[in-house]
Scaffold this motif. Structure first.
Motif, short mmCIF file in Angstrom:
data_model
loop_
_atom_site.label_atom_id
_atom_site.label_comp_id
_atom_site.label_asym_id
_atom_site.label_seq_id
_atom_site.Cartn_x
_atom_site.Cartn_y
_atom_site.Cartn_z
N ASN A 2 -36.50 -36.94 6.58
CA ASN A 2 -37.18 -35.64 6.73
C ASN A 2 -38.65 -35.81 7.06
N ALA A 3 -39.30 -36.75 6.37
CA ALA A 3 -40.72 -36.99 6.61
C ALA A 3 -40.97 -37.46 8.04
N VAL A 4 -40.10 -38.32 8.57
CA VAL A 4 -40.26 -38.84 9.94
C VAL A 4 -40.13 -37.71 10.97
N VAL A 5 -39.12 -36.87 10.80
CA VAL A 5 -38.89 -35.77 11.74
C VAL A 5 -40.07 -34.80 11.74
N ALA A 6 -40.45 -34.33 10.56
CA ALA A 6 -41.53 -33.34 10.46
C ALA A 6 -42.86 -33.92 10.95
N THR A 7 -43.14 -35.17 10.60
CA THR A 7 -44.40 -35.80 10.99
C THR A 7 -44.45 -36.04 12.49
N SER A 153 -45.24 -33.18 5.45
CA SER A 153 -44.80 -34.57 5.67
C SER A 153 -44.06 -35.12 4.46
N TYR A 154 -43.78 -34.23 3.52
CA TYR A 154 -43.08 -34.61 2.29
C TYR A 154 -43.82 -35.72 1.54
N GLY A 155 -45.18 -35.66 1.64
CA GLY A 155 -46.01 -36.61 0.92
C GLY A 155 -46.26 -37.91 1.67
N ALA A 156 -45.66 -38.07 2.87
CA ALA A 156 -45.84 -39.31 3.63
C ALA A 156 -47.28 -39.48 4.11
N ILE A 157 -47.96 -38.37 4.38
CA ILE A 157 -49.37 -38.40 4.80
C ILE A 157 -50.20 -37.92 3.61
N SER A 158 -51.16 -38.72 3.20
CA SER A 158 -51.97 -38.37 2.03
C SER A 158 -52.94 -37.24 2.37
N LEU A 159 -53.48 -36.63 1.33
CA LEU A 159 -54.49 -35.59 1.54
C LEU A 159 -55.69 -36.12 2.31
N ASP A 160 -56.15 -37.32 1.98
CA ASP A 160 -57.33 -37.89 2.64
C ASP A 160 -57.10 -38.05 4.13
N TRP A 161 -55.92 -38.53 4.52
CA TRP A 161 -55.61 -38.65 5.94
C TRP A 161 -55.46 -37.28 6.59
N VAL A 322 -40.32 -25.68 2.33
CA VAL A 322 -39.91 -27.08 2.22
C VAL A 322 -38.60 -27.23 1.46
N ASP A 323 -38.36 -26.37 0.49
CA ASP A 323 -37.17 -26.50 -0.34
C ASP A 323 -35.89 -26.00 0.33
N SER A 324 -36.02 -25.25 1.43
CA SER A 324 -34.81 -24.61 1.96
C SER A 324 -34.56 -24.82 3.45
N LEU A 325 -35.56 -25.27 4.21
CA LEU A 325 -35.40 -25.38 5.67
C LEU A 325 -35.25 -26.83 6.10
N PRO A 326 -34.62 -27.06 7.26
CA PRO A 326 -34.53 -28.42 7.79
C PRO A 326 -35.90 -28.95 8.19
N ALA A 327 -36.03 -30.26 8.31
CA ALA A 327 -37.33 -30.89 8.54
C ALA A 327 -37.98 -30.44 9.84
N TRP A 328 -37.17 -30.22 10.89
CA TRP A 328 -37.78 -29.82 12.16
C TRP A 328 -38.43 -28.44 12.05
N ALA A 329 -37.81 -27.53 11.29
CA ALA A 329 -38.39 -26.20 11.09
C ALA A 329 -39.64 -26.28 10.22
N VAL A 330 -39.60 -27.14 9.20
CA VAL A 330 -40.79 -27.35 8.36
C VAL A 330 -41.94 -27.87 9.22
N GLY A 331 -41.63 -28.78 10.14
CA GLY A 331 -42.67 -29.33 11.02
C GLY A 331 -43.31 -28.27 11.89
#
Length: 569
Positions: A2-7, A153-161, A322-331
């Motif tokens: 999910n993180a890869v798709v949305a990012t 990004s489901y936490g894959a990208i930090s706040l600082d970045w 984030v809790d209900s939609l697919p990653a591409w829609a979240v992105g």
């Protein structure tokens, strides 16, 4: 996964955003600070609409509006109230400021004040003061985008970045393309915002509550306190104080302030005509309908993700997504929210750069001929400064943000009253400004906002106006030998009539030119042709001298937009 798709979706759109912003100036080379900062005063009604809508629909709309809906409920409607009323005020004020700036080749609020009172240092003082009030908004947009990026990004990208990406993407196009680039990016942003919020307005109630009926029934039955003023936790001693008096005074103060806010003025001055601003003021309230969606969904989140506190409540809307939609829609939804940070941040940075390049650094002889270059450097410095403070001392700008809007409101007497009333003196205006800003700081930083149930900013503005008038009447008028026509602004209708007369004059001159050229060809006498050209040139020069716009009255760019006097670059 999910993180890869949305990012990936987010990254593609961010690269596209920078490219779109740079593409906006592909056919426009050179140009001075007016071309960069106000788009050469050539933006039509559509571009002005998307640009000013982009300024008003910020990351607050996705995060703060949903958070306020979650925490308080009804008080958040002040945003819709003040913006709608502000557009009505802008119907009159916008064309007035546009005409004043166009006549005198001005590019911002600092320019306007410096010209009105005939003191270049006043523009520099205003630039410093406005920068203090605007920097927190840049920091808020950086923070908002960082939160969005980290969440989608489901936490894959930090706040600082996330913070750094906000700065890099915005700076990547605004330094080169200025206001025009921001307008082009606004088109992409508005398409995504309208599409994603329209989808969420249907999806969330159906998915979580089986429709609006059950959702509204639960709100009325279980959360009735959120549906009326002063909202949840607002009544009694120690409450939020967001009652009816606060709602009215805040809506009034913000409706007046928004029309002189430096970013709003930049939008006004970028317009091609006064009529474009009037049409814009009529259409913009329709955009406010979108604000109801995150407000309502924030209250819906009370039933889905209860117990959010503090800054976590600002994520109420995104928790539903984030809790209900697919990653591409979240992105895609994340991209819309990110662009809602990027567009206003770009205009804030642009305005700060313009104020300093035009009104502060231009006072230094070596920078006077390089105003655009100086402004572009300041854009980077302002953005980088806000970014560093976001990392190192976030609470500094957060505290300043408490007085940003109420502080800017203290410029109202000098701008709006000063442009229509010649008697207001510089001493009176500055005295009122000092009292107003001091009062705002004293009330806000001591925790007295609201005060007596009303917005502290309007109390400060009342003191500001009283002092300005008292000092003005107690002192001699300013020794300014300029005519009223060079100092004061025309009213909105007069500006429109003047614009119409100039348009008619240009069309008449064009017809005369074509007639003279035809006569010259028919006569076959080159000497007559030259004489005719000289005669036409003499008439044109005479018309230019008689016009309040000078040579602007007979000079137009290829797209029909008025071309101002060359600005120092």
């Amino acid at each position: 996964m999910n993180a890869v798709v949305a990012t990936t979706i987010f990254a593609v759109f961010m690269v596209g955003t920078v490219g779109l912003g740079l593409l906006a100036v592909r056919r426009r080379t050179g140009g001075g600070i007016a071309e960069w900062s106000v788009g050469g005063r050539s933006l039509g009604a559509v571009f002005i609409w998307v640009l000013m809508a982009g300024e008003s629909y910020t990351s607050f709309s996705y995060l703060g509006a949903a958070g306020w809906g979650y925490n308080y409920g009804a008080p958040v409607l002040y945003v819709v109230a003040y913006m709608s009323c502000g557009y009505a005020v802008g119907y009159v004020v916008g064309p007035m400021l546009w005409g004043y700036a166009r006549r005198h080749d001005l590019v911002g609020i600092t320019d306007i004040l410096a010209h009105r009172f005939g003191r270049p240092w006043l523009g520099a003082l205003t630039a410093v003061l406005a920068t203090v009030f605007l920097l927190p908004y840049i920091q808020l947009q950086i923070t908002g985008m960082g939160v969005v990026v980290s969440t989608i990004s489901y936490g894959a990208i930090s706040l600082d970045w996330g913070y750094f990406i906000a700065f890099a993407v915005t700076t990547g196009f605004v330094v080169v393309s200025g206001l025009r680039g921001s307008a082009w990016v606004s088109v992409l942003k508005d398409v995504l915002v309208i599409g994603t919020l329209g989808f969420l307005a249907v999806y969330v109630p159906l998915h979580y509550f089986d429709g609006y009926g059950p959702l509204l029934d639960r709100l009325v039955a279980q959360k009735a306190e959120w549906l009326t003023l002063p909202g949840h936790g607002g009544g009694g001693a120690g409450g939020s104080g967001l009652g009816t008096a606060w709602f009215i005074t805040t809506s009034l103060l913000n409706a007046l302030t928004v029309v002189i806010f430096p970013t709003t003025v930049a939008g006004y001055l970028g317009a091609r005509s006064a009529d474009a601003l009037r049409r814009n003021a009529i259409w913009l309230p329709a955009y406010n309908v979108l604000l109801f969606i995150p407000m309502l969904l924030g209250m819906a989140a009370l039933f889905v993700v209860p117990g959010l506190t503090g800054a976590g409540s600002n994520l109420a809307l995104f928790r539903l997504v984030v809790d209900s939609l697919p990653a591409w829609a979240v992105g895609i939804i994340g991209v819309a929210a990110a662009l809602s940070s990027i567009v206003p941040m770009a205009v804030f940075m642009l305005v700060i750069g313009t104020m300093w390049g035009r009104s502060v650094l231009s006072l230094v002889p070596r920078w006077q001929a390089r105003q655009k270059g100086a402004a572009q450097v300041v854009v980077v410095v302002a953005g980088a400064g806000a970014l560093v403070l976001t990392y190192a001392a976030p609470n500094t700008l957060v505290r300043l943000s408490l007085i940003s809007y109420e502080g800017m409101a203290q410029l109202l007497p000098m701008v709006l009253l000063g442009l229509v009333w010649r008697r207001l003196t510089l001493t009176g205006g500055l005295s009122g400004l000092a009292v107003g800003v001091g009062t705002v700081c004293a009330l806000v930083f001591t925790g007295h906002d609201p005060v007596w149930g009303v917005n502290a900013g309007i109390v400060a503005l009342a003191a500001n106006l009283a002092v300005a008038l008292a000092v003005t009447f107690a002192t001699k008028p300013d020794a300014d030998q300029r005519a009223d026509a060079d100092v004061l602004a025309r009213d909105s209708l007069e500006s429109s009539e003047s614009e119409f007369r100039e348009s008619e004059s240009r069309e008449s001159e064009s017809r005369e030119s074509e007639s003279l050229e035809s006569d010259s060809i028919d006569s076959g006498d080159s000497g007559d042709s030259i004489d005719s050209g000289e005669s036409l040139g003499s008439r044109a020069s005479g018309d230019a001298r008689d016009s309040p716009h000078g040579v602007d009255a007979i000079s137009a760019s290829s797209d029909g937009a008025p071309r101002g006097a060359a600005s120092a670059d």
